[in-house]
Design a protein around this motif. Sequence first.
Motif, mmCIF file in Angstrom:
data_model
loop_
_atom_site.group_PDB
_atom_site.id
_atom_site.type_symbol
_atom_site.label_atom_id
_atom_site.label_comp_id
_atom_site.label_asym_id
_atom_site.label_seq_id
_atom_site.Cartn_x
_atom_site.Cartn_y
_atom_site.Cartn_z
ATOM 1 N N ILE A 18 3.459 1.961 -5.337
ATOM 2 C CA ILE A 18 4.124 0.827 -4.700
ATOM 3 C C ILE A 18 3.868 0.890 -3.201
ATOM 4 C CG2 ILE A 18 6.322 -0.353 -4.327
ATOM 5 C CD1 ILE A 18 6.248 2.346 -6.950
ATOM 6 N N SER A 19 3.320 -0.184 -2.635
ATOM 7 C CA SER A 19 3.124 -0.221 -1.198
ATOM 8 C C SER A 19 2.844 -1.646 -0.744
ATOM 9 C CB SER A 19 1.990 0.719 -0.766
ATOM 10 O OG SER A 19 2.043 0.934 0.642
ATOM 11 N N LEU A 20 2.383 -1.778 0.513
ATOM 12 C CA LEU A 20 2.261 -3.099 1.112
ATOM 13 C C LEU A 20 0.934 -3.804 0.821
ATOM 14 C CD1 LEU A 20 0.300 -2.394 3.690
ATOM 15 C CD2 LEU A 20 2.445 -1.641 4.707
ATOM 16 N N ASN A 21 -0.036 -3.104 0.223
ATOM 17 C CA ASN A 21 -1.262 -3.785 -0.192
ATOM 18 C C ASN A 21 -1.884 -3.082 -1.399
ATOM 19 O OD1 ASN A 21 -3.059 -1.662 0.747
ATOM 20 N ND2 ASN A 21 -2.841 -2.468 2.827
ATOM 21 N N LYS A 22 -2.904 -3.702 -1.968
ATOM 22 C CA LYS A 22 -3.496 -3.220 -3.211
ATOM 23 C C LYS A 22 -4.128 -1.836 -3.061
ATOM 24 C CE LYS A 22 -6.015 -6.433 -5.340
ATOM 25 N NZ LYS A 22 -6.854 -7.661 -5.496
ATOM 26 N N PHE A 23 -4.813 -1.611 -1.939
ATOM 27 C CA PHE A 23 -5.502 -0.334 -1.754
ATOM 28 C C PHE A 23 -4.526 0.833 -1.775
ATOM 29 C CE2 PHE A 23 -6.873 3.111 1.035
ATOM 30 C CZ PHE A 23 -8.060 3.477 0.426
ATOM 31 N N LYS A 43 -2.874 1.381 -5.145
ATOM 32 C CA LYS A 43 -3.798 2.003 -6.087
ATOM 33 C C LYS A 43 -3.873 3.517 -5.861
ATOM 34 C CE LYS A 43 -7.388 2.806 -8.765
ATOM 35 N NZ LYS A 43 -7.204 2.981 -10.218
ATOM 36 N N VAL A 44 -4.033 3.907 -4.609
ATOM 37 C CA VAL A 44 -4.086 5.335 -4.283
ATOM 38 C C VAL A 44 -2.773 6.022 -4.666
ATOM 39 C CG1 VAL A 44 -4.267 7.008 -2.411
ATOM 40 C CG2 VAL A 44 -5.771 5.013 -2.424
ATOM 41 N N ALA A 45 -1.659 5.371 -4.349
ATOM 42 C CA ALA A 45 -0.334 5.952 -4.625
ATOM 43 C C ALA A 45 -0.085 6.126 -6.115
ATOM 44 C CB ALA A 45 0.757 5.073 -4.012
ATOM 45 N N SER A 46 -0.687 5.260 -6.946
ATOM 46 C CA SER A 46 -0.441 5.324 -8.389
ATOM 47 C C SER A 46 -0.956 6.618 -9.017
ATOM 48 C CB SER A 46 -1.077 4.113 -9.093
ATOM 49 O OG SER A 46 -2.489 4.196 -9.061
ATOM 50 N N ASP A 47 -1.891 7.296 -8.336
ATOM 51 C CA ASP A 47 -2.452 8.544 -8.862
ATOM 52 C C ASP A 47 -1.694 9.786 -8.379
ATOM 53 O OD1 ASP A 47 -4.497 7.366 -10.346
ATOM 54 O OD2 ASP A 47 -5.836 7.263 -8.612
ATOM 55 N N GLN A 53 5.824 7.881 -10.296
ATOM 56 C CA GLN A 53 5.488 6.807 -9.376
ATOM 57 C C GLN A 53 5.633 7.291 -7.943
ATOM 58 O OE1 GLN A 53 8.575 3.981 -10.873
ATOM 59 N NE2 GLN A 53 9.279 3.902 -8.732
ATOM 60 N N LYS A 54 4.964 6.575 -7.050
ATOM 61 C CA LYS A 54 4.986 6.938 -5.642
ATOM 62 C C LYS A 54 5.108 5.663 -4.810
ATOM 63 C CE LYS A 54 4.090 9.188 -1.729
ATOM 64 N NZ LYS A 54 5.066 10.113 -1.092
ATOM 65 N N THR A 55 6.087 5.642 -3.922
ATOM 66 C CA THR A 55 6.261 4.522 -3.016
ATOM 67 C C THR A 55 5.827 4.943 -1.609
ATOM 68 O OG1 THR A 55 8.130 3.648 -4.273
ATOM 69 C CG2 THR A 55 7.912 2.907 -1.996
ATOM 70 N N VAL A 56 4.990 4.107 -0.990
ATOM 71 C CA VAL A 56 4.582 4.337 0.400
ATOM 72 C C VAL A 56 5.075 3.144 1.224
ATOM 73 C CG1 VAL A 56 2.675 4.817 1.979
ATOM 74 C CG2 VAL A 56 2.512 5.530 -0.417
ATOM 75 N N PRO A 57 6.251 3.259 1.857
ATOM 76 C CA PRO A 57 6.787 2.156 2.655
ATOM 77 C C PRO A 57 5.961 1.953 3.927
ATOM 78 C CG PRO A 57 8.185 4.085 2.856
ATOM 79 C CD PRO A 57 7.158 4.414 1.826
ATOM 80 N N PRO A 58 6.060 0.780 4.549
ATOM 81 C CA PRO A 58 5.244 0.467 5.729
ATOM 82 C C PRO A 58 5.279 1.521 6.824
ATOM 83 C CG PRO A 58 6.394 -1.490 4.999
ATOM 84 C CD PRO A 58 6.906 -0.361 4.153
ATOM 85 N N GLU A 59 6.448 2.079 7.092
ATOM 86 C CA GLU A 59 6.574 3.039 8.190
ATOM 87 C C GLU A 59 5.927 4.391 7.879
ATOM 88 O OE1 GLU A 59 10.428 3.278 5.748
ATOM 89 O OE2 GLU A 59 9.045 1.721 6.471
ATOM 90 N N GLU A 60 5.533 4.615 6.602
ATOM 91 C CA GLU A 60 4.917 5.890 6.225
ATOM 92 C C GLU A 60 3.429 5.769 5.911
ATOM 93 O OE1 GLU A 60 7.111 7.743 3.067
ATOM 94 O OE2 GLU A 60 9.051 7.473 4.058
#
Length: 352
Positions: free
Chosen positions: A133-138, A141-145, A152-159
């Motif tokens: 989960i993040s602010l764009n597809k790239f 996609k990376v976070a899903s692995d 699951q992995k969330t990468v919020p904008p500030e991180e």
Amino acid sequence: MDAFYASVEQLDNPDLRGKPIAVGGNEERGVVAAASYEARKFGVRSAMSSMVAKRNCPELIFVKPRFDRYIEISNQIREIFLEYTNLVEPLSLDEAYLDVTENKKGNPSATMIAQEIRQKIKEKTGLNASAGISLNKFIAKVASDINKPNGQKTVPPEEVEEFLEKLEIRKFHGVGKVTAEKMFQLGIFKGIQLKQKSEEFLTEHFGKSGSHYYNVVRGVHTSEVKPNRIRKSLGAERTFNENISSEIFMLERLENIAEEIERRLKKSKVAGKTVTLKIKYSDFTLHTRSKTLPYFIANKEVILDTAKELLYQEKMKNSVRLLGISLSNLNTDKNVKETHKKEIAMQLKFEF
């Protein structure tokens, strides 16, 4: 989805659960289409030669793929996605992007939506899924692995900036083994080193991809989720149990492949202009030959005749382990459609 094909086989056959299995190929020939997590512990991976896979894991069990079953479950999962948003972009049977900025549930948390979807998939199919989960597809996609399997992995904008700087270059989506090795030679091992390189430097060493790497390491990726992703090509291929050196046998195999493509074309209701023949020799060298016709085709006879012509273009250099045919320049392609309209318009201007 986590090890999708292999997980489906283990779901349907309890005897395979907890065992190292490979979908596709066999002990002597072929290529692994998917490997269970038990097999991955031994270094078995998709696209790996079956012989190498068996050498890595002597207890490996080979299972024939059942695509009808995989499609059935994939459709069930797609229905769950559509409960949340219509902006679903399938990448394959086991993977998709979802834009949940505005969703049908009115849930402001993408992280909670991902948890709900994964739970529903488990309840409906019995299979595990992972999410990014993040602010764009790239970045998603990376976070899903990162936390696979069943995480699951969330990468919020500030991180985002810190996440990408610490990321190993091999984990950047789109950076394959060859590109990674080239980056290592240039002193690029993590995102932080990639970020230190200028766009000119990256373009010089990686061509057009250089600009892409320059942007994504800064969290810039503007591709939208496209729910109506247009198919660019359609094809089929066969790996043989024994290498083939006779062109007569090759023609028999090509006819079978052409029949399969015709079936898929009719099912998808598409046609194409460019026929490509793929030949993998016994020494694993790969050759492709293409021909573009002046009209759309969708029947096996024309596909086969064109493939034969391409086969006879050059003398066989070795025995053959794989043959494939694909059809591109499909009439689903927007550019092809526009060209076709212009061709028709020009024809209508002729005086008879």
